[in-house]
Write a protein that holds these residues in place. Structure first.
Motif, PDB file in Angstrom:
ATOM      1  N   SER A  30       0.905   2.446  -9.528  1.00  0.00           N
ATOM      2  CA  SER A  30       0.743   2.195  -8.098  1.00  0.00           C
ATOM      3  C   SER A  30       0.915   0.715  -7.814  1.00  0.00           C
ATOM      4  N   ALA A  31       1.381   0.416  -6.620  1.00  0.00           N
ATOM      5  CA  ALA A  31       1.458  -0.965  -6.150  1.00  0.00           C
ATOM      6  C   ALA A  31       0.302  -1.213  -5.198  1.00  0.00           C
ATOM      7  N   PRO A  32      -0.356  -2.353  -5.287  1.00  0.00           N
ATOM      8  CA  PRO A  32      -1.477  -2.646  -4.380  1.00  0.00           C
ATOM      9  C   PRO A  32      -0.989  -2.827  -2.949  1.00  0.00           C
ATOM     10  N   ALA A  33      -1.916  -2.852  -2.031  1.00  0.00           N
ATOM     11  CA  ALA A  33      -1.580  -2.977  -0.612  1.00  0.00           C
ATOM     12  C   ALA A  33      -0.807  -4.260  -0.342  1.00  0.00           C
ATOM     13  N   GLY A  34       0.141  -4.143   0.543  1.00  0.00           N
ATOM     14  CA  GLY A  34       0.952  -5.275   0.965  1.00  0.00           C
ATOM     15  C   GLY A  34       1.956  -4.799   1.989  1.00  0.00           C
ATOM     16  N   ARG A  35       2.751  -5.717   2.482  1.00  0.00           N
ATOM     17  CA  ARG A  35       3.851  -5.331   3.361  1.00  0.00           C
ATOM     18  C   ARG A  35       4.973  -4.728   2.509  1.00  0.00           C
ATOM     19  N   TRP A  36       5.515  -3.620   2.949  1.00  0.00           N
ATOM     20  CA  TRP A  36       6.542  -2.953   2.164  1.00  0.00           C
ATOM     21  C   TRP A  36       7.855  -3.730   2.249  1.00  0.00           C
ATOM     22  N   PRO A  37       8.479  -4.039   1.124  1.00  0.00           N
ATOM     23  CA  PRO A  37       9.731  -4.786   1.148  1.00  0.00           C
ATOM     24  C   PRO A  37      10.830  -4.107   1.953  1.00  0.00           C
ATOM     25  N   ASP A  38      10.842  -2.774   1.935  1.00  0.00           N
ATOM     26  CA  ASP A  38      11.876  -2.034   2.660  1.00  0.00           C
ATOM     27  C   ASP A  38      11.493  -1.751   4.107  1.00  0.00           C
ATOM     28  N   ALA A  39      10.254  -2.085   4.490  1.00  0.00           N
ATOM     29  CA  ALA A  39       9.777  -1.863   5.854  1.00  0.00           C
ATOM     30  C   ALA A  39       8.627  -2.833   6.108  1.00  0.00           C
ATOM     31  N   PRO A  40       8.912  -4.105   6.378  1.00  0.00           N
ATOM     32  CA  PRO A  40       7.874  -5.139   6.426  1.00  0.00           C
ATOM     33  C   PRO A  40       6.827  -4.964   7.516  1.00  0.00           C
ATOM     34  N   THR A  41       7.062  -4.083   8.481  1.00  0.00           N
ATOM     35  CA  THR A  41       6.046  -3.863   9.511  1.00  0.00           C
ATOM     36  C   THR A  41       4.953  -2.907   9.046  1.00  0.00           C
ATOM     37  N   VAL A  42       5.131  -2.294   7.881  1.00  0.00           N
ATOM     38  CA  VAL A  42       4.163  -1.332   7.352  1.00  0.00           C
ATOM     39  C   VAL A  42       3.305  -2.012   6.283  1.00  0.00           C
ATOM     40  N   ILE A  43       1.994  -1.769   6.336  1.00  0.00           N
ATOM     41  CA  ILE A  43       1.046  -2.340   5.396  1.00  0.00           C
ATOM     42  C   ILE A  43       0.359  -1.194   4.655  1.00  0.00           C
ATOM     43  N   GLY A  44       0.364  -1.270   3.337  1.00  0.00           N
ATOM     44  CA  GLY A  44      -0.316  -0.237   2.560  1.00  0.00           C
ATOM     45  C   GLY A  44       0.054  -0.319   1.097  1.00  0.00           C
ATOM     46  N   GLY A  45      -0.605   0.468   0.283  1.00  0.00           N
ATOM     47  CA  GLY A  45      -0.243   0.586  -1.116  1.00  0.00           C
ATOM     48  C   GLY A  45       0.930   1.540  -1.279  1.00  0.00           C
ATOM     49  N   ARG A  46       1.478   1.597  -2.485  1.00  0.00           N
ATOM     50  CA  ARG A  46       2.587   2.512  -2.757  1.00  0.00           C
ATOM     51  C   ARG A  46       2.347   3.221  -4.077  1.00  0.00           C
ATOM     52  N   ASP A  47       2.625   4.518  -4.072  1.00  0.00           N
ATOM     53  CA  ASP A  47       2.642   5.303  -5.297  1.00  0.00           C
ATOM     54  C   ASP A  47       3.996   5.091  -5.955  1.00  0.00           C
ATOM     55  N   LEU A  48       4.027   4.472  -7.120  1.00  0.00           N
ATOM     56  CA  LEU A  48       5.288   4.135  -7.773  1.00  0.00           C
ATOM     57  C   LEU A  48       5.895   5.310  -8.529  1.00  0.00           C
ATOM     58  N   GLU A  49       5.179   6.413  -8.583  1.00  0.00           N
ATOM     59  CA  GLU A  49       5.721   7.596  -9.251  1.00  0.00           C
ATOM     60  C   GLU A  49       6.553   8.446  -8.293  1.00  0.00           C
ATOM     61  N   ALA A  50       6.041   8.661  -7.061  1.00  0.00           N
ATOM     62  CA  ALA A  50       6.750   9.510  -6.108  1.00  0.00           C
ATOM     63  C   ALA A  50       7.222   8.753  -4.868  1.00  0.00           C
ATOM     64  N   GLY A  51       6.789   7.484  -4.694  1.00  0.00           N
ATOM     65  CA  GLY A  51       7.312   6.657  -3.617  1.00  0.00           C
ATOM     66  C   GLY A  51       6.565   6.723  -2.307  1.00  0.00           C
ATOM     67  N   GLY A  52       5.503   7.523  -2.229  1.00  0.00           N
ATOM     68  CA  GLY A  52       4.760   7.636  -0.978  1.00  0.00           C
ATOM     69  C   GLY A  52       3.570   6.701  -0.937  1.00  0.00           C
ATOM     70  N   THR A  53       2.632   7.021  -0.052  1.00  0.00           N
ATOM     71  CA  THR A  53       1.411   6.229   0.060  1.00  0.00           C
ATOM     72  C   THR A  53       0.245   7.127   0.418  1.00  0.00           C
ATOM     73  N   TRP A  54      -0.938   6.706   0.046  1.00  0.00           N
ATOM     74  CA  TRP A  54      -2.149   7.449   0.399  1.00  0.00           C
ATOM     75  C   TRP A  54      -2.688   7.006   1.732  1.00  0.00           C
ATOM     76  N   LEU A  55      -2.407   5.765   2.127  1.00  0.00           N
ATOM     77  CA  LEU A  55      -2.915   5.236   3.391  1.00  0.00           C
ATOM     78  C   LEU A  55      -2.083   4.040   3.794  1.00  0.00           C
ATOM     79  N   GLY A  56      -1.773   3.954   5.080  1.00  0.00           N
ATOM     80  CA  GLY A  56      -1.049   2.792   5.573  1.00  0.00           C
ATOM     81  C   GLY A  56      -1.260   2.614   7.057  1.00  0.00           C
ATOM     82  N   ILE A  57      -0.982   1.405   7.514  1.00  0.00           N
ATOM     83  CA  ILE A  57      -1.062   1.077   8.929  1.00  0.00           C
ATOM     84  C   ILE A  57       0.110   0.149   9.239  1.00  0.00           C
TER      85      ILE A  57
END
Length: 249
Positions: A30-57
């Motif tokens: 998993s990647a810790p919370a941050g701005r997503w490189p591919d979508a900088p307006t989104v803040i949240g962690g990333r699941d590096l196995e499937a590419g989704g997230t458990w929570l974001g804003i």
């Protein structure tokens, strides 16, 4: 994600407040919370196995969080449940419109909270049609919304007491750190062994292989600013990283 408490229009200055613990196997990358490189307006962690997230804003106030439904022995879905939150955060559909077009059969059991500027929606492929939530405090774990599991009841109570202290977030992180195990007579019966029921009964879950990987406090202010603070944990429950991101950054 195994515990989420949300205050929706329950505070005059913070229309959306979220306190959540993500429980997962420690081996899952998993990647810790941050701005997503591919979508900088989104803040949240990333699941590096499937590419989704458990929570974001997102900077525009869109919010999404998902939990699985505890169903021992059920097969995995065709798609990762983290895609539910990711796709909403990356899109522009209203929360209810997005929830109504979901193909629930493509996923294993899920609970989904979706927020936009005007609404908070609960959707689940195990609990009927999506519904708009009126102002209030809501709790979600690995069953239906507000199922009165002991840890969810105590988290909601502590959350309600913590709201007046905002913007002091310490009481919210304190409730997420509660490691008390529920006495056996009060444990829910969810189809797992008694050892797992005990372990999972705590708000903060700790074991060598599985446990609380992240605690998150997020909010949206009345004037539209958003903020997310995540603490990441190792197998022994120690903080290994803290990430704080807001619209001012």
């Amino acid at each position: 994600m195994c515990l989420i408490v949300v205050g929706w229009r329950s505070h005059p200055d913070f229309p959306l407040v979220v306190a959540a613990n993500r429980d997962e196997f420690h081996a899952r990358p998993s990647a810790p919370a941050g701005r997503w490189p591919d979508a900088p307006t989104v803040i949240g962690g990333r699941d590096l196995e499937a590419g989704g997230t458990w929570l974001g804003i997102a900077d525009d106030g869109r919010f999404a969080a998902v939990t699985n439904v505890r169903e021992p022995g059920m097969p995995p879905g065709e798609r990762s449940r983290g895609a539910l939150t990711r796709d909403f955060l990356l899109g522009d559909a209203a929360a209810m419109s997005y929830a109504q077009q979901l193909d629930g059969d493509s996923y294993a059991g899920f609970n989904l909270l979706l927020g936009d500027a005007d609404s908070l929606v609960y959707a689940s492929n195990r609990d009927g049609a999506p519904r708009l939530l009126p102002p209030g405090i809501y709790g979600l774990s690995n069953h239906r919304l507000d199922t009165p599991w002991p840890k969810l009841v105590q988290a909601r109570t502590a959350f309600a007491s913590a709201l007046p202290a905002l913007p002091d977030e310490a009481p919210l992180f304190e409730l997420l750190a509660d490691r008390r195990i529920v006495p056996d007579p009060a444990l829910p019966a969810t189809g797992v062994t008694i050892e797992w029921e005990r372990l999972l009964s705590a708000v903060f879950v700790r074991s060598e292989n599985y446990g609380t990987r992240a605690s998150t406090v997020a909010w949206r202010t009345r004037d539209g600013r958003v903020r997310l603070h995540e603490r990441s944990f190792g197998p022994s429950g120690e903080v290994v990283q803290s990430s704080l991101i807001s619209t001012s950054e």
